[in-house]
Design a protein around this motif. Structure first.
Motif, PDB file in Angstrom:
ATOM      1  N   PRO A  30       0.826  -1.208   0.000  1.00 28.13           N
ATOM      2  CA  PRO A  30       0.000   0.000   0.000  1.00 28.13           C
ATOM      3  C   PRO A  30       0.863   1.263   0.000  1.00 28.13           C
ATOM      4  N   THR A  31       0.371   2.284  -0.667  1.00 28.67           N
ATOM      5  CA  THR A  31       1.084   3.559  -0.680  1.00 28.67           C
ATOM      6  C   THR A  31       0.866   4.260   0.655  1.00 28.67           C
ATOM      7  N   PRO A  32       1.829   5.088   1.080  1.00 23.65           N
ATOM      8  CA  PRO A  32       1.677   5.778   2.369  1.00 23.65           C
ATOM      9  C   PRO A  32       0.421   6.639   2.446  1.00 23.65           C
ATOM     10  N   ASP A  33      -0.011   7.198   1.315  1.00 19.71           N
ATOM     11  CA  ASP A  33      -1.206   8.051   1.332  1.00 19.71           C
ATOM     12  C   ASP A  33      -2.493   7.257   1.164  1.00 19.71           C
ATOM     13  N   GLY A  34      -2.391   5.924   1.057  1.00 21.64           N
ATOM     14  CA  GLY A  34      -3.572   5.077   0.929  1.00 21.64           C
ATOM     15  C   GLY A  34      -4.222   5.153  -0.439  1.00 21.64           C
ATOM     16  N   GLY A  35      -3.505   5.651  -1.428  1.00 21.14           N
ATOM     17  CA  GLY A  35      -4.052   5.792  -2.775  1.00 21.14           C
ATOM     18  C   GLY A  35      -4.425   4.455  -3.392  1.00 21.14           C
ATOM     19  N   SER A  36      -5.358   4.515  -4.324  1.00 17.91           N
ATOM     20  CA  SER A  36      -5.853   3.314  -4.990  1.00 17.91           C
ATOM     21  C   SER A  36      -5.162   3.120  -6.333  1.00 17.91           C
ATOM     22  N   LEU A  37      -4.922   1.875  -6.678  1.00 14.98           N
ATOM     23  CA  LEU A  37      -4.385   1.544  -7.995  1.00 14.98           C
ATOM     24  C   LEU A  37      -5.500   1.274  -9.001  1.00 14.98           C
ATOM     25  N   LEU A  38      -6.757   1.469  -8.608  1.00 11.85           N
ATOM     26  CA  LEU A  38      -7.853   1.193  -9.526  1.00 11.85           C
ATOM     27  C   LEU A  38      -7.740   1.979 -10.830  1.00 11.85           C
ATOM     28  N   ASP A  64     -12.291  -4.055  -9.916  1.00 12.23           N
ATOM     29  CA  ASP A  64     -11.994  -3.323  -8.688  1.00 12.23           C
ATOM     30  C   ASP A  64     -10.680  -3.836  -8.127  1.00 12.23           C
ATOM     31  N   CYS A  65     -10.080  -3.067  -7.237  1.00 13.93           N
ATOM     32  CA  CYS A  65      -8.876  -3.542  -6.550  1.00 13.93           C
ATOM     33  C   CYS A  65      -8.708  -2.818  -5.226  1.00 13.93           C
ATOM     34  N   ARG A  66      -7.978  -3.469  -4.346  1.00 12.26           N
ATOM     35  CA  ARG A  66      -7.678  -2.877  -3.036  1.00 12.26           C
ATOM     36  C   ARG A  66      -6.445  -3.551  -2.462  1.00 12.26           C
ATOM     37  N   ASP A  71      -1.612 -11.200   7.936  1.00 15.56           N
ATOM     38  CA  ASP A  71      -0.548 -11.978   8.567  1.00 15.56           C
ATOM     39  C   ASP A  71       0.836 -11.559   8.068  1.00 15.56           C
ATOM     40  N   GLY A  72       1.014 -10.270   7.829  1.00 18.27           N
ATOM     41  CA  GLY A  72       2.318  -9.749   7.387  1.00 18.27           C
ATOM     42  C   GLY A  72       2.562  -9.835   5.892  1.00 18.27           C
ATOM     43  N   HIS A  73       1.631 -10.405   5.151  1.00 18.07           N
ATOM     44  CA  HIS A  73       1.737 -10.509   3.699  1.00 18.07           C
ATOM     45  C   HIS A  73       0.983  -9.327   3.090  1.00 18.07           C
ATOM     46  N   HIS A  74       1.633  -8.581   2.210  1.00 17.43           N
ATOM     47  CA  HIS A  74       0.980  -7.468   1.525  1.00 17.43           C
ATOM     48  C   HIS A  74       0.467  -7.957   0.184  1.00 17.43           C
ATOM     49  N   MET A  75      -0.741  -7.507  -0.174  1.00 19.91           N
ATOM     50  CA  MET A  75      -1.262  -7.927  -1.473  1.00 19.91           C
ATOM     51  C   MET A  75      -2.164  -6.874  -2.085  1.00 19.91           C
ATOM     52  N   LEU A  76      -2.175  -6.907  -3.401  1.00 18.31           N
ATOM     53  CA  LEU A  76      -3.154  -6.169  -4.183  1.00 18.31           C
ATOM     54  C   LEU A  76      -4.158  -7.211  -4.652  1.00 18.31           C
ATOM     55  N   LEU A  77      -5.396  -7.075  -4.207  1.00 17.22           N
ATOM     56  CA  LEU A  77      -6.466  -7.980  -4.600  1.00 17.22           C
ATOM     57  C   LEU A  77      -7.253  -7.308  -5.711  1.00 17.22           C
ATOM     58  N   VAL A  78      -7.331  -7.965  -6.865  1.00 17.90           N
ATOM     59  CA  VAL A  78      -8.066  -7.431  -8.003  1.00 17.90           C
ATOM     60  C   VAL A  78      -9.295  -8.308  -8.228  1.00 17.90           C
ATOM     61  N   THR A  79     -10.460  -7.668  -8.247  1.00 21.07           N
ATOM     62  CA  THR A  79     -11.710  -8.335  -8.573  1.00 21.07           C
ATOM     63  C   THR A  79     -11.976  -8.064 -10.045  1.00 21.07           C
ATOM     64  N   LEU A  80     -12.275  -9.123 -10.786  1.00 22.24           N
ATOM     65  CA  LEU A  80     -12.520  -8.975 -12.219  1.00 22.24           C
ATOM     66  C   LEU A  80     -14.007  -9.012 -12.528  1.00 22.24           C
ATOM     67  N   PRO A  81     -14.380  -8.508 -13.718  1.00 23.18           N
ATOM     68  CA  PRO A  81     -15.771  -8.682 -14.138  1.00 23.18           C
ATOM     69  C   PRO A  81     -16.141 -10.161 -14.083  1.00 23.18           C
ATOM     70  N   THR A  82     -17.401 -10.448 -13.867  1.00 24.01           N
ATOM     71  CA  THR A  82     -17.855 -11.822 -13.692  1.00 24.01           C
ATOM     72  C   THR A  82     -17.378 -12.720 -14.836  1.00 24.01           C
ATOM     73  N   PRO A  83     -16.684 -13.814 -14.501  1.00 24.63           N
ATOM     74  CA  PRO A  83     -16.216 -14.719 -15.551  1.00 24.63           C
ATOM     75  C   PRO A  83     -17.375 -15.427 -16.250  1.00 24.63           C
ATOM     76  N   VAL A  92      -7.549 -11.939  -8.921  1.00 22.06           N
ATOM     77  CA  VAL A  92      -6.104 -12.137  -8.956  1.00 22.06           C
ATOM     78  C   VAL A  92      -5.523 -11.432  -7.741  1.00 22.06           C
ATOM     79  N   ALA A  93      -4.383 -11.912  -7.306  1.00 18.24           N
ATOM     80  CA  ALA A  93      -3.695 -11.294  -6.172  1.00 18.24           C
ATOM     81  C   ALA A  93      -2.220 -11.174  -6.495  1.00 18.24           C
ATOM     82  N   ALA A  94      -1.720  -9.961  -6.333  1.00 17.92           N
ATOM     83  CA  ALA A  94      -0.281  -9.718  -6.391  1.00 17.92           C
ATOM     84  C   ALA A  94       0.166  -9.713  -4.939  1.00 17.92           C
ATOM     85  N   VAL A  95       0.963 -10.705  -4.549  1.00 18.22           N
ATOM     86  CA  VAL A  95       1.293 -10.907  -3.139  1.00 18.22           C
ATOM     87  C   VAL A  95       2.793 -10.762  -2.904  1.00 18.22           C
ATOM     88  N   HIS A  96       3.126  -9.951  -1.913  1.00 13.81           N
ATOM     89  CA  HIS A  96       4.512  -9.869  -1.449  1.00 13.81           C
ATOM     90  C   HIS A  96       4.532 -10.579  -0.096  1.00 13.81           C
TER      91      HIS A  96
END
Length: 163
Positions: A30-38, A64-66, A71-83, A92-96
């Motif tokens: 997450p960015t320090p300012d809490g900005g969205s990557l949407l 959408d994304c957030r 548990d100490g793992h950072h992730m960007l969770l992306v919700t896609l249009p209905t498959p 999808v999740a980008a996980v560090h």
């Protein structure tokens, strides 16, 4: 079940995966300012659509994304249009992973059981070299997907007889 729609499939399995793996852990943090990557994620969706024939383009409704920290793992969770087709992703999740040096890119893909045709999901992962199938996934809800991702990326606990 239909074949995957090119826009949906290429976004989740090619374009977003490529960019996440290229930019690395900072995508998941997450960015320090809490900005969205949407806006960035939507731009990637729209740019891909403009490169496709008009009949293959899809609207971004439902995209959408957030950022999350679990548990100490950072992730960007992306919700896609209905498959609608096989292998299209619900999420999808980008996980560090905590203590990790790289980002992991995981998908929850729409699937049908080959024996009885019941709908289900598959937990997948893209690496710089290939696609991994981690087997059946959870029901397609964000909470269950995030829990499955955390279980997958968490270091495996060793037995009490090992150090």
């Amino acid at each position: 079940m239909t074949d995957p729609r090119p826009h949906h499939y290429r976004f989740a399995h090619r374009e977003l995966a490529r960019q996440v793996l290229e930019f690395g852990p900072r995508v998941a943090t997450p960015t320090p300012d809490g900005g969205s990557l949407l806006p960035v994620v939507t731009q990637i969706w729209d740019d891909l659509g403009r490169a496709l024939p008009p009949e293959d383009r899809l609207p971004a409704h439902g995209l959408d994304c957030r950022h999350l920290s679990v548990d100490g793992h950072h992730m960007l969770l992306v919700t896609l249009p209905t498959p609608a087709g096989a292998t299209e992703a619900h999420f999808v999740a980008a996980v560090h992973p905590q203590g990790g040096r790289t980002v992991r890119y995981l998908t929850l893909e729409h699937a049908l059981d080959p024996f009885d045709g019941t709908p289900g999901t598959v937990l997948g992962e893209w690496t710089p070299d290939n696609h991994l199938n981690h087997g059946p996934g959870p029901s397609p809800t964000a909470e269950l997907f995030v829990a499955a991702v955390v279980r997958l990326v968490a270091p495996k606990k060793r037995g009490p007889w090992r150090r």
